[in-house]
Design a protein around this motif. Structure first.
Motif, PDB file in Angstrom:
ATOM      1  N   LEU A 119      57.860 104.877  22.592  1.00 31.53           N
ATOM      2  CA  LEU A 119      58.545 104.460  23.814  1.00 31.53           C
ATOM      3  C   LEU A 119      57.956 103.168  24.370  1.00 31.53           C
ATOM      4  O   LEU A 119      58.683 102.326  24.908  1.00 31.53           O
ATOM      5  CB  LEU A 119      58.471 105.572  24.859  1.00 31.53           C
ATOM      6  CG  LEU A 119      59.237 106.851  24.507  1.00 31.53           C
ATOM      7  CD1 LEU A 119      58.970 107.942  25.533  1.00 31.53           C
ATOM      8  CD2 LEU A 119      60.735 106.579  24.417  1.00 31.53           C
ATOM      9  N   ALA A 120      56.641 102.987  24.226  1.00 28.54           N
ATOM     10  CA  ALA A 120      56.029 101.729  24.657  1.00 28.54           C
ATOM     11  C   ALA A 120      56.512 100.571  23.787  1.00 28.54           C
ATOM     12  O   ALA A 120      56.816  99.487  24.290  1.00 28.54           O
ATOM     13  CB  ALA A 120      54.509 101.843  24.607  1.00 28.54           C
ATOM     14  N   ASP A 121      56.615 100.801  22.485  1.00 24.49           N
ATOM     15  CA  ASP A 121      57.058  99.743  21.561  1.00 24.49           C
ATOM     16  C   ASP A 121      58.516  99.353  21.795  1.00 24.49           C
ATOM     17  O   ASP A 121      58.914  98.223  21.513  1.00 24.49           O
ATOM     18  CB  ASP A 121      56.881 100.197  20.109  1.00 24.49           C
ATOM     19  CG  ASP A 121      55.420 100.272  19.693  1.00 24.49           C
ATOM     20  OD1 ASP A 121      54.600  99.562  20.307  1.00 24.49           O
ATOM     21  OD2 ASP A 121      55.110 101.028  18.762  1.00 24.49           O
ATOM     22  N   THR A 122      59.327 100.286  22.305  1.00 31.34           N
ATOM     23  CA  THR A 122      60.743 100.002  22.557  1.00 31.34           C
ATOM     24  C   THR A 122      61.011  99.697  24.028  1.00 31.34           C
ATOM     25  O   THR A 122      62.172  99.590  24.442  1.00 31.34           O
ATOM     26  CB  THR A 122      61.623 101.187  22.106  1.00 31.34           C
ATOM     27  OG1 THR A 122      61.161 102.389  22.738  1.00 31.34           O
ATOM     28  CG2 THR A 122      61.558 101.370  20.601  1.00 31.34           C
ATOM     29  N   ASN A 123      59.937  99.569  24.813  1.00 31.00           N
ATOM     30  CA  ASN A 123      60.047  99.216  26.238  1.00 31.00           C
ATOM     31  C   ASN A 123      60.925 100.193  27.022  1.00 31.00           C
ATOM     32  O   ASN A 123      61.648  99.804  27.944  1.00 31.00           O
ATOM     33  CB  ASN A 123      60.583  97.791  26.400  1.00 31.00           C
ATOM     34  CG  ASN A 123      59.636  96.763  25.818  1.00 31.00           C
ATOM     35  OD1 ASN A 123      58.439  96.798  26.060  1.00 31.00           O
ATOM     36  ND2 ASN A 123      60.165  95.854  25.006  1.00 31.00           N
ATOM     37  N   ASN A 124      60.838 101.464  26.675  1.00 30.60           N
ATOM     38  CA  ASN A 124      61.598 102.503  27.370  1.00 30.60           C
ATOM     39  C   ASN A 124      60.680 103.192  28.384  1.00 30.60           C
ATOM     40  O   ASN A 124      60.223 104.315  28.172  1.00 30.60           O
ATOM     41  CB  ASN A 124      62.152 103.514  26.360  1.00 30.60           C
ATOM     42  CG  ASN A 124      63.115 104.501  26.991  1.00 30.60           C
ATOM     43  OD1 ASN A 124      63.201 104.611  28.208  1.00 30.60           O
ATOM     44  ND2 ASN A 124      63.840 105.229  26.162  1.00 30.60           N
ATOM     45  N   TYR A 125      60.428 102.488  29.481  1.00 30.56           N
ATOM     46  CA  TYR A 125      59.432 102.969  30.440  1.00 30.56           C
ATOM     47  C   TYR A 125      59.955 104.112  31.301  1.00 30.56           C
ATOM     48  O   TYR A 125      59.155 104.924  31.789  1.00 30.56           O
ATOM     49  CB  TYR A 125      58.942 101.808  31.306  1.00 30.56           C
ATOM     50  CG  TYR A 125      58.370 100.700  30.453  1.00 30.56           C
ATOM     51  CD1 TYR A 125      57.144 100.851  29.835  1.00 30.56           C
ATOM     52  CD2 TYR A 125      59.088  99.533  30.220  1.00 30.56           C
ATOM     53  CE1 TYR A 125      56.631  99.860  29.018  1.00 30.56           C
ATOM     54  CE2 TYR A 125      58.584  98.535  29.404  1.00 30.56           C
ATOM     55  CZ  TYR A 125      57.360  98.702  28.798  1.00 30.56           C
ATOM     56  OH  TYR A 125      56.866  97.730  27.972  1.00 30.56           O
ATOM     57  N   GLU A 126      61.267 104.188  31.508  1.00 31.74           N
ATOM     58  CA  GLU A 126      61.825 105.311  32.257  1.00 31.74           C
ATOM     59  C   GLU A 126      61.513 106.632  31.554  1.00 31.74           C
ATOM     60  O   GLU A 126      61.083 107.599  32.193  1.00 31.74           O
ATOM     61  CB  GLU A 126      63.337 105.156  32.435  1.00 31.74           C
ATOM     62  CG  GLU A 126      63.760 104.155  33.495  1.00 31.74           C
ATOM     63  CD  GLU A 126      63.830 102.736  32.960  1.00 31.74           C
ATOM     64  OE1 GLU A 126      64.170 101.820  33.723  1.00 31.74           O
ATOM     65  OE2 GLU A 126      63.534 102.524  31.760  1.00 31.74           O
TER      66      GLU A 126
END
Length: 293
Positions: free
Chosen positions: A41-48
């Motif tokens: 999720l960090a690598d795909t910038n999915n912070y939500e």
């Protein structure tokens, strides 16, 4: 001999209570998925989605990498910190392996090896280390309560960070834009409630702010921050303190709904007041307001 006795005891437990063994297997699977998901999720910038993996308060320990102290952070504060850097890289990849889990009732610990690659422009930085997580089980869901990184080896240059931070500042991710929009709208509604004209005007866009109000098929339209501020001062809204702010797919759009009680002394009764508005923002300023009643 001690190992043999322990092994026999474990086998007896499994035979007497197979549900306990099955529960542990499910817990271990869920925790391993969470550990893997942090990197993905960090690598795909999915912070939500990443934010939802953490408990309301997290102990964060990156001392071996960057010095400083162990910190206590909220999930939003941690995501804001990461979202201010990671999206500025061209590519990041966190390769997680060797996950080990120890679960005991409603608490658990997990460790994992990590190799993290960071690319930006012609620069590259790789770090190898170990994660240690602590978890608590809340309503059948495991949440991270502590996140520790131990540095083992690094290569490349840490100059990647200065470039990534500047890139993220110039092109912030939706996560940061959305939360900045929430903050601006909250301040704007408070300024209306407090009848503070300077604060209202200060949060409106200088570039042709637009106000539209729809009431019984009648549309009231104002253009420009001065006219909008005057309208809010002349026609005070009792927007109330009990407000709900809804984010949208577009991070610059916010739907706000508030309910309060209006005192009507001449009628000797109380009436419910509902304030609903769709607000569009540009550069952290209110650009358009559409009120509905």
């Amino acid at each position: 001999m001690n190992l043999i006795i322990k092994g026999v005891l474990v086998m007896v437990m499994l035979v007497l209570n197979p549900h306990f063994a099955f529960a542990n297997v499910k817990d271990e699977a869920q925790i391993k998925t969470i550990v893997e998901s942090v990197g993905t999720l960090a690598d795909t910038n999915n912070y939500e989605s990443l934010e939802k993996l953490y408990a309301p308060e997290i102990q964060v320990d990156y001392r071996s990498l960057s010095g400083g102290d162990i910190e206590l952070k909220s999930p939003r504060a941690l995501m804001t910190q990461w979202a201010s850097v990671l999206p500025g890289f061209d590519v990041t990849r966190h390769e997680i392996s060797d996950i080990k889990v120890s679960a005991n009732g409603v608490t658990a610990t997990a460790t994992a090896s990590v190799v993290a690659d960071h690319y930006v422009g012609s620069l590259f930085w790789q770090v190898r280390g170990k994660y240690t997580y602590r978890f608590v089980k809340d309503a059948a869901i495991w949440l991270i309560t502590a996140h520790k990184f131990e540095l083992l080896e690094e290569s490349g240059t840490r100059d990647v960070f200065a470039v990534a931070v500047e890139n993220a500042k110039q092109n912030p991710p939706n996560y940061l834009i959305r939360h900045n929009s929430q903050k601006t709208v909250s301040k704007f509604v408070e300024a209306i409630e407090d009848q503070h004209p300077a604060s209202i005007a200060g949060l409106l866009s200088d570039d042709g702010a637009i106000f539209e109000s729809t009431h019984l098929a009648t549309i009231n339209k104002k253009i420009g921050k001065t006219k909008i501020t005057i309208d809010y001062m002349r026609n005070a809204r009792n927007v109330g303190k009990n407000r709900m702010i809804y984010t949208m797919k577009d991070p610059n759009l916010i739907l706000i709904e508030t309910r309060s009680k209006l005192e009507e002394s001449h009628l000797e009764k109380k009436a419910a007041n509902c304030f609903v508005a769709l607000i569009h923002l540009e550069n952290d300023k209110v650009k358009m307001i559409r009120e509905y009643s």
